[in-house]
Design a protein around this motif. Sequence first.
Motif, PDB file in Angstrom:
ATOM      1  N   CYS A 109      20.917  47.289  72.570  1.00  0.00           N
ATOM      2  CA  CYS A 109      20.373  48.254  71.605  1.00  0.00           C
ATOM      3  C   CYS A 109      21.421  48.659  70.568  1.00  0.00           C
ATOM      4  CB  CYS A 109      19.828  49.487  72.314  1.00  0.00           C
ATOM      5  SG  CYS A 109      21.036  50.343  73.340  1.00  0.00           S
ATOM      6  N   ILE A 110      22.702  48.377  70.852  1.00  0.00           N
ATOM      7  CA  ILE A 110      23.785  48.718  69.924  1.00  0.00           C
ATOM      8  C   ILE A 110      23.922  47.624  68.881  1.00  0.00           C
ATOM      9  CG2 ILE A 110      26.265  49.114  69.725  1.00  0.00           C
ATOM     10  CD1 ILE A 110      26.150  50.211  72.613  1.00  0.00           C
ATOM     11  N   ASP A 111      24.076  48.030  67.650  1.00  0.00           N
ATOM     12  CA  ASP A 111      24.235  47.092  66.535  1.00  0.00           C
ATOM     13  C   ASP A 111      25.681  46.616  66.485  1.00  0.00           C
ATOM     14  OD1 ASP A 111      24.268  45.696  64.177  1.00  0.00           O
ATOM     15  OD2 ASP A 111      23.528  47.326  62.920  1.00  0.00           O
ATOM     16  N   ARG A 112      25.920  45.379  66.861  1.00  0.00           N
ATOM     17  CA  ARG A 112      27.283  44.865  66.902  1.00  0.00           C
ATOM     18  C   ARG A 112      27.905  44.742  65.505  1.00  0.00           C
ATOM     19  NH1 ARG A 112      25.903  39.059  69.485  1.00  0.00           N
ATOM     20  NH2 ARG A 112      24.784  40.498  70.867  1.00  0.00           N
ATOM     21  N   LYS A 113      27.091  44.888  64.463  1.00  0.00           N
ATOM     22  CA  LYS A 113      27.617  44.844  63.094  1.00  0.00           C
ATOM     23  C   LYS A 113      27.948  46.233  62.560  1.00  0.00           C
ATOM     24  CE  LYS A 113      25.184  40.611  61.759  1.00  0.00           C
ATOM     25  NZ  LYS A 113      24.216  40.014  60.788  1.00  0.00           N
ATOM     26  N   CYS A 114      27.749  47.253  63.388  1.00  0.00           N
ATOM     27  CA  CYS A 114      28.003  48.630  62.934  1.00  0.00           C
ATOM     28  C   CYS A 114      28.761  49.412  64.000  1.00  0.00           C
ATOM     29  CB  CYS A 114      26.691  49.337  62.571  1.00  0.00           C
ATOM     30  SG  CYS A 114      26.931  50.861  61.630  1.00  0.00           S
ATOM     31  N   ILE A 115      30.006  49.002  64.243  1.00  0.00           N
ATOM     32  CA  ILE A 115      30.892  49.672  65.181  1.00  0.00           C
ATOM     33  C   ILE A 115      31.926  50.459  64.367  1.00  0.00           C
ATOM     34  CG2 ILE A 115      32.398  49.419  67.180  1.00  0.00           C
ATOM     35  CD1 ILE A 115      29.560  48.331  67.592  1.00  0.00           C
ATOM     36  N   ILE A 116      32.050  51.739  64.668  1.00  0.00           N
ATOM     37  CA  ILE A 116      32.973  52.623  63.951  1.00  0.00           C
ATOM     38  C   ILE A 116      34.102  53.007  64.904  1.00  0.00           C
ATOM     39  CG2 ILE A 116      33.207  54.711  62.560  1.00  0.00           C
ATOM     40  CD1 ILE A 116      30.989  52.823  61.560  1.00  0.00           C
ATOM     41  N   GLY A 117      35.334  52.743  64.532  1.00  0.00           N
ATOM     42  CA  GLY A 117      36.477  53.127  65.350  1.00  0.00           C
ATOM     43  C   GLY A 117      37.033  54.473  64.912  1.00  0.00           C
ATOM     44  N   PHE A 118      37.304  55.356  65.879  1.00  0.00           N
ATOM     45  CA  PHE A 118      37.857  56.683  65.594  1.00  0.00           C
ATOM     46  C   PHE A 118      39.114  56.871  66.437  1.00  0.00           C
ATOM     47  CE2 PHE A 118      38.577  61.039  66.825  1.00  0.00           C
ATOM     48  CZ  PHE A 118      38.369  61.791  65.672  1.00  0.00           C
TER      49      PHE A 118
ATOM     50  N   ILE B 125      38.220  55.382  61.360  1.00  0.00           N
ATOM     51  CA  ILE B 125      38.573  56.766  61.062  1.00  0.00           C
ATOM     52  C   ILE B 125      39.915  57.043  61.726  1.00  0.00           C
ATOM     53  CG2 ILE B 125      37.862  59.167  61.295  1.00  0.00           C
ATOM     54  CD1 ILE B 125      34.954  57.937  61.838  1.00  0.00           C
ATOM     55  N   SER B 126      40.917  57.401  60.936  1.00  0.00           N
ATOM     56  CA  SER B 126      42.276  57.577  61.444  1.00  0.00           C
ATOM     57  C   SER B 126      42.769  58.977  61.139  1.00  0.00           C
ATOM     58  CB  SER B 126      43.214  56.547  60.794  1.00  0.00           C
ATOM     59  OG  SER B 126      44.570  56.852  61.050  1.00  0.00           O
ATOM     60  N   GLY B 127      43.150  59.729  62.173  1.00  0.00           N
ATOM     61  CA  GLY B 127      43.738  61.053  62.010  1.00  0.00           C
ATOM     62  C   GLY B 127      45.167  61.062  62.518  1.00  0.00           C
ATOM     63  N   SER B 128      46.117  61.327  61.639  1.00  0.00           N
ATOM     64  CA  SER B 128      47.546  61.324  61.985  1.00  0.00           C
ATOM     65  C   SER B 128      47.972  59.966  62.536  1.00  0.00           C
ATOM     66  CB  SER B 128      47.880  62.437  62.986  1.00  0.00           C
ATOM     67  OG  SER B 128      47.610  63.701  62.424  1.00  0.00           O
TER      68      SER B 128
END
Length: 269
Positions: free
Chosen positions: A149-158, A182-185
């Motif tokens: 069910c997860i879209d393998r073309k839309c993975i967001i890294g945080f 998404i990168s914090g520090s």
Amino acid sequence: MKNARKFFLPAIVIILLLASFLLLAARLSSRRPFVLNYDADYYWAETSYQDSVWYYEKLIAGFEYFLYLPPEYRDDRHNTEAKLPMVVTFHGSCAKYESIGKFGRMFLDPKIQNIKKCAVLVLYARGDYFSDCHDVSLLIQNLLLRNECIDRKCIIGFGHSQGAEFVVKLACAEPGLFKAVISGSGYYNPTFRELLGILPVRFYWKISKYDKGIYEQGYKAGRLLKRFCKDSVNVELESREHCWVELDDVVPDSGRTFLDWYKSAVTSP
């Protein structure tokens, strides 16, 4: 005739060079296909349970994770039509047991889920910090195989802190894995060769000038990614210290919010 030939051959060379440049630019601006590989070590669990929100597993391979799926898909994991984005969170050094409360809960917020329902994977490192891009990639790949069910073309890294360093490093090692990061520090500096591979990836980079030691390592990367990578943002704060990206962030001098950027990342082609 001689004069015509004199100008004709250079024109052909220029046209061929221009065509080659355009083909290369098109190739670099397109994400690479991400091929999933089965590995039994990332299927077998020592411990697992499902509470009202999270599915937890501790794997033979040494990782632990919490996976959130919207309620309507928990018993419909193989629904390939769902196309759920997935956010994968990476904690800082020695901070893994804080990450589900800080970052996992953040992405369950209605402000995120109302943009588009998404899965959330809170990943714990084997030790105190992340180090192995290959094994983390295999873990994510095998979770995608188990949850279609997860879209393998839309993975967001945080990521935050060392997790922010690692998520950018992982994006460089696996250019087809993340649609956005998404990168914090964070403080990972891509090489020129790595940069060419991640040009299609969208980055939200946040760093503080007051965060001594981190800012000096990471500010050049944020500026570089903003300039060359698609729809990328670089936020350099004048105050704060070791910060992470939060839902109410506003990009200075633009009026654009983090949620605006996130919506663009998960809903655009």
